[in-house]
Design a protein around this motif. Structure first.
Motif, mmCIF file in Angstrom:
data_model
loop_
_atom_site.group_PDB
_atom_site.id
_atom_site.type_symbol
_atom_site.label_atom_id
_atom_site.label_comp_id
_atom_site.label_asym_id
_atom_site.label_seq_id
_atom_site.Cartn_x
_atom_site.Cartn_y
_atom_site.Cartn_z
ATOM 1 N N GLU A 13 9.881 -14.010 3.159
ATOM 2 C CA GLU A 13 8.714 -14.876 3.275
ATOM 3 C C GLU A 13 8.345 -15.408 1.902
ATOM 4 N N ILE A 15 5.695 -18.351 -0.140
ATOM 5 C CA ILE A 15 4.687 -19.418 -0.149
ATOM 6 C C ILE A 15 5.259 -20.550 -0.990
ATOM 7 N N THR A 39 6.031 -20.711 3.994
ATOM 8 C CA THR A 39 4.745 -21.202 4.458
ATOM 9 C C THR A 39 4.376 -22.310 3.478
ATOM 10 N N PHE A 41 2.065 -24.560 1.482
ATOM 11 C CA PHE A 41 0.685 -24.558 0.983
ATOM 12 C C PHE A 41 0.452 -25.870 0.243
ATOM 13 N N ARG A 70 4.701 -23.126 9.374
ATOM 14 C CA ARG A 70 3.269 -22.986 9.124
ATOM 15 C C ARG A 70 2.909 -23.842 7.910
ATOM 16 N N VAL A 72 -0.494 -25.071 5.549
ATOM 17 C CA VAL A 72 -1.892 -24.751 5.247
ATOM 18 C C VAL A 72 -2.439 -25.776 4.261
ATOM 19 N N PHE A 112 -3.529 -17.520 -2.885
ATOM 20 C CA PHE A 112 -3.243 -17.706 -1.460
ATOM 21 C C PHE A 112 -2.133 -16.759 -1.007
ATOM 22 N N GLU A 115 -3.523 -13.336 -0.599
ATOM 23 C CA GLU A 115 -4.376 -13.321 0.594
ATOM 24 C C GLU A 115 -3.540 -13.206 1.872
ATOM 25 N N GLN A 116 -2.367 -13.832 1.859
ATOM 26 C CA GLN A 116 -1.482 -13.824 3.025
ATOM 27 C C GLN A 116 -0.574 -12.599 3.073
ATOM 28 N N ILE A 118 1.949 -12.125 1.080
ATOM 29 C CA ILE A 118 3.300 -12.583 0.758
ATOM 30 C C ILE A 118 3.463 -12.548 -0.759
#
Length: 196
Positions: A13, A15, A39, A41, A70, A72, A112, A115-116, A118
């Motif tokens: 995973e 970001i 993900t 961002f 995903r 964000v 971020f 927070e996730q 990751i």
């Protein structure tokens, strides 16, 4: 951390801070082909005017959704960004203003990521020939140090045919392709030399 080191660490995973759809397209494709789950961002409070921000945001979201990823939306607070670069408005491209801008965006990305839950984060900014890789990597390393439990994946996303693939995907998706970095101060500095 080199790509092989990230693979050995079995990190899947990631970001991915995305500045725009054209720059993220080939990177996302490479990640998916190599077993990474990005993900997206989208955090770019530097972009001016708001209409330009909204166009780039919509294209980034369209790209992510077409791949089932995903996506964000980070907070767009251009005024706060202007305060962060106050006094650096007249700096040339790749100067202190750009460093401050990268610092702000990488710190937000690291926060971020934490927070996730990751650990690894990276950025599409490292795919742009108009940007200084040294500045981007410095910003990523600084963010990593500031946010415990995160790791910045420093990668030259221009290599390995990714720049050429980016240009192909730009045409295939018919992406909006901006003509300047994003902030009002870069609008008049389009013709700058690129890194090798």
């Amino acid at each position: 951390m080199a790509t092989t080191e990230v693979q050995r660490a079995a990190v899947r995973e990631v970001i991915l801070h995305a500045c725009c759809a054209p720059c993220s397209s080939a990177i996302v494709e490479w990640m998916l082909a190599n077993g990474y789950q990005p993900t997206i961002f989208y955090f770019n409070p530097n972009i001016y005017p708001r209409e330009e921000y909204d166009i780039r945001k919509a294209e980034s979201q369209r790209h992510a959704e077409s791949l089932g990823l995903r996506w964000v939306d980070g907070d767009y607070d251009h005024q706060k960004w202007l305060e962060a670069v106050k006094g650096l408005e007249q700096e040339p491209e790749r100067g202190s203003r750009c460093q401050k801008c990268f610092d702000c965006r990488m710190l937000a990305t690291a926060l971020f990521a934490r927070e996730q839950g990751i650990r690894v984060f990276t950025t599409t900014l490292a795919s742009s020939r108009w940007k200084s890789l040294q500045q981007i990597n410095r910003a990523g390393a600084t963010a990593e140090q500031a946010v415990e439990g995160t790791h910045f994946w420093a990668q030259n996303w221009r290599k390995g045919g990714l720049q050429e693939r980016r240009n192909q995907l730009l045409r295939e998706y018919n992406f909006y392709n901006q003509r300047y970095c994003g902030c009002e101060f870069s609008m008049h500095n389009i013709n700058i030399t690129s890194d090798k």
